[in-house]
Design a protein around this motif. Structure first.
Motif, PDB file in Angstrom:
ATOM      1  N   ASN A  34       5.115   7.962   1.136  1.00 28.53           N
ATOM      2  CA  ASN A  34       5.727   8.970   0.285  1.00 28.53           C
ATOM      3  C   ASN A  34       5.448  10.341   0.900  1.00 28.53           C
ATOM      4  O   ASN A  34       4.327  10.834   0.852  1.00 28.53           O
ATOM      5  CB  ASN A  34       5.126   8.847  -1.119  1.00 28.53           C
ATOM      6  N   ILE A  35       6.453  10.926   1.520  1.00 26.69           N
ATOM      7  CA  ILE A  35       6.270  12.216   2.181  1.00 26.69           C
ATOM      8  C   ILE A  35       6.334  13.343   1.143  1.00 26.69           C
ATOM      9  O   ILE A  35       7.303  13.461   0.397  1.00 26.69           O
ATOM     10  CB  ILE A  35       7.359  12.455   3.264  1.00 26.69           C
ATOM     11  N   LEU A  36       5.281  14.145   1.113  1.00 21.61           N
ATOM     12  CA  LEU A  36       5.228  15.259   0.176  1.00 21.61           C
ATOM     13  C   LEU A  36       5.717  16.531   0.848  1.00 21.61           C
ATOM     14  O   LEU A  36       5.299  16.835   1.963  1.00 21.61           O
ATOM     15  CB  LEU A  36       3.782  15.471  -0.294  1.00 21.61           C
ATOM     16  N   PRO A  37       6.578  17.263   0.189  1.00 22.33           N
ATOM     17  CA  PRO A  37       7.047  18.522   0.782  1.00 22.33           C
ATOM     18  C   PRO A  37       5.930  19.552   0.827  1.00 22.33           C
ATOM     19  O   PRO A  37       4.930  19.424   0.128  1.00 22.33           O
ATOM     20  CB  PRO A  37       8.172  18.963  -0.156  1.00 22.33           C
ATOM     21  N   VAL A  38       6.135  20.546   1.667  1.00 20.46           N
ATOM     22  CA  VAL A  38       5.159  21.633   1.760  1.00 20.46           C
ATOM     23  C   VAL A  38       5.384  22.594   0.597  1.00 20.46           C
ATOM     24  O   VAL A  38       6.510  23.004   0.325  1.00 20.46           O
ATOM     25  CB  VAL A  38       5.345  22.387   3.100  1.00 20.46           C
ATOM     26  N   ILE A  39       4.317  22.910  -0.081  1.00 16.18           N
ATOM     27  CA  ILE A  39       4.404  23.887  -1.171  1.00 16.18           C
ATOM     28  C   ILE A  39       3.428  25.023  -0.889  1.00 16.18           C
ATOM     29  O   ILE A  39       2.251  24.785  -0.615  1.00 16.18           O
ATOM     30  CB  ILE A  39       4.104  23.235  -2.538  1.00 16.18           C
ATOM     31  N   VAL A  40       3.950  26.238  -0.903  1.00 11.82           N
ATOM     32  CA  VAL A  40       3.093  27.411  -0.703  1.00 11.82           C
ATOM     33  C   VAL A  40       3.123  28.277  -1.957  1.00 11.82           C
ATOM     34  O   VAL A  40       4.100  28.289  -2.695  1.00 11.82           O
ATOM     35  CB  VAL A  40       3.534  28.263   0.518  1.00 11.82           C
ATOM     36  N   VAL A  68       0.869  -1.174   0.000  1.00 10.88           N
ATOM     37  CA  VAL A  68       0.000   0.000   0.000  1.00 10.88           C
ATOM     38  C   VAL A  68       0.906   1.224   0.000  1.00 10.88           C
ATOM     39  O   VAL A  68       1.826   1.322   0.813  1.00 10.88           O
ATOM     40  CB  VAL A  68      -0.916   0.025   1.246  1.00 10.88           C
ATOM     41  N   ARG A  69       0.650   2.113  -0.941  1.00  8.24           N
ATOM     42  CA  ARG A  69       1.449   3.338  -1.002  1.00  8.24           C
ATOM     43  C   ARG A  69       0.603   4.524  -0.545  1.00  8.24           C
ATOM     44  O   ARG A  69      -0.530   4.689  -0.986  1.00  8.24           O
ATOM     45  CB  ARG A  69       1.942   3.591  -2.437  1.00  8.24           C
ATOM     46  N   LEU A  70       1.197   5.315   0.330  1.00 13.25           N
ATOM     47  CA  LEU A  70       0.507   6.476   0.879  1.00 13.25           C
ATOM     48  C   LEU A  70       1.185   7.763   0.449  1.00 13.25           C
ATOM     49  O   LEU A  70       2.399   7.799   0.288  1.00 13.25           O
ATOM     50  CB  LEU A  70       0.594   6.445   2.416  1.00 13.25           C
ATOM     51  N   ARG A  71       0.384   8.786   0.289  1.00  8.40           N
ATOM     52  CA  ARG A  71       0.921  10.134   0.085  1.00  8.40           C
ATOM     53  C   ARG A  71       0.625  10.919   1.347  1.00  8.40           C
ATOM     54  O   ARG A  71      -0.536  11.115   1.703  1.00  8.40           O
ATOM     55  CB  ARG A  71       0.222  10.799  -1.101  1.00  8.40           C
ATOM     56  N   VAL A  72       1.678  11.331   2.029  1.00  7.00           N
ATOM     57  CA  VAL A  72       1.497  12.033   3.289  1.00  7.00           C
ATOM     58  C   VAL A  72       2.209  13.374   3.237  1.00  7.00           C
ATOM     59  O   VAL A  72       3.418  13.441   3.020  1.00  7.00           O
ATOM     60  CB  VAL A  72       2.059  11.196   4.468  1.00  7.00           C
ATOM     61  N   GLY A  73       1.460  14.431   3.401  1.00  5.79           N
ATOM     62  CA  GLY A  73       2.046  15.767   3.412  1.00  5.79           C
ATOM     63  C   GLY A  73       2.893  15.972   4.657  1.00  5.79           C
ATOM     64  O   GLY A  73       2.617  15.404   5.710  1.00  5.79           O
ATOM     65  N   ALA A  74       3.919  16.793   4.507  1.00  2.00           N
ATOM     66  CA  ALA A  74       4.834  17.044   5.618  1.00  2.00           C
ATOM     67  C   ALA A  74       4.128  17.710   6.805  1.00  2.00           C
ATOM     68  O   ALA A  74       4.621  17.665   7.928  1.00  2.00           O
ATOM     69  CB  ALA A  74       5.996  17.917   5.154  1.00  2.00           C
TER      70      ALA A  74
END
Ligand code: ZN
Length: 136
Positions: free
Chosen positions: A71-77, A35-41
């Motif tokens: 899969n940790i997603l970086p913060v994007i502003v 199972v692959r997850l996308r998790v924001g920082a």
């Protein structure tokens, strides 16, 4: 070393196991491989803790033995001043990397979603040759 975990990660892990179990129900007898997850920082998830809770939550489900890939997603502003996006390395400062203005328009970083579910191939038929793996 004592492994600690919080109810937060445990409830996340349980909820993922539940969702995946429901999805996998369409394939009777199938076992979940990965199972692959996308998790924001900014999702307040501690990766090690979630992995530990995963092992607890998956027991007795079709996910037993499955692998959790986070899969940790970086913060994007997004910056309103110059219109550009910045990928923040830390979450202490929400400033545009291009012009230095405060950029509070969060475009990525709070995700907590299942990216993909991989099911194990069905059991091979019994009359299938078993010496295939001997190929070097
Ligand atoms: Zn800017």
């Amino acid at each position: 070393m004592v492994q600690t975990y919080s109810m937060h990660e445990l409830s996340i892990a349980s909820s993922i196991v539940e969702t995946v179990t429901e999805s996998a129900a369409a394939y009777p007898g199938a076992r979940v491989k990965e199972v692959r997850l996308r998790v924001g920082a900014l999702a307040s998830v501690v990766e090690d803790s979630l992995q530990f809770c995963w092992e607890l939550a998956r027991e007795g489900s079709p996910l037993a033995g499955s692998k959790l890939v986070i899969n940790i997603l970086p913060v994007i502003v997004h910056c309103d001043a110059c219109g550009r996006d910045s990928e923040l390395t830390g979450v202490q400062s929400f400033r545009c990397l291009h012009c230095g203005e405060i950029a509070a328009d969060l475009r990525q970083g709070r995700e907590l979603e299942i990216e993909s579910i991989e099911l194990e191939d069905p059991e091979p038929a019994k009359d299938e040759p078993e010496n295939v793996k001997e190929q070097a």
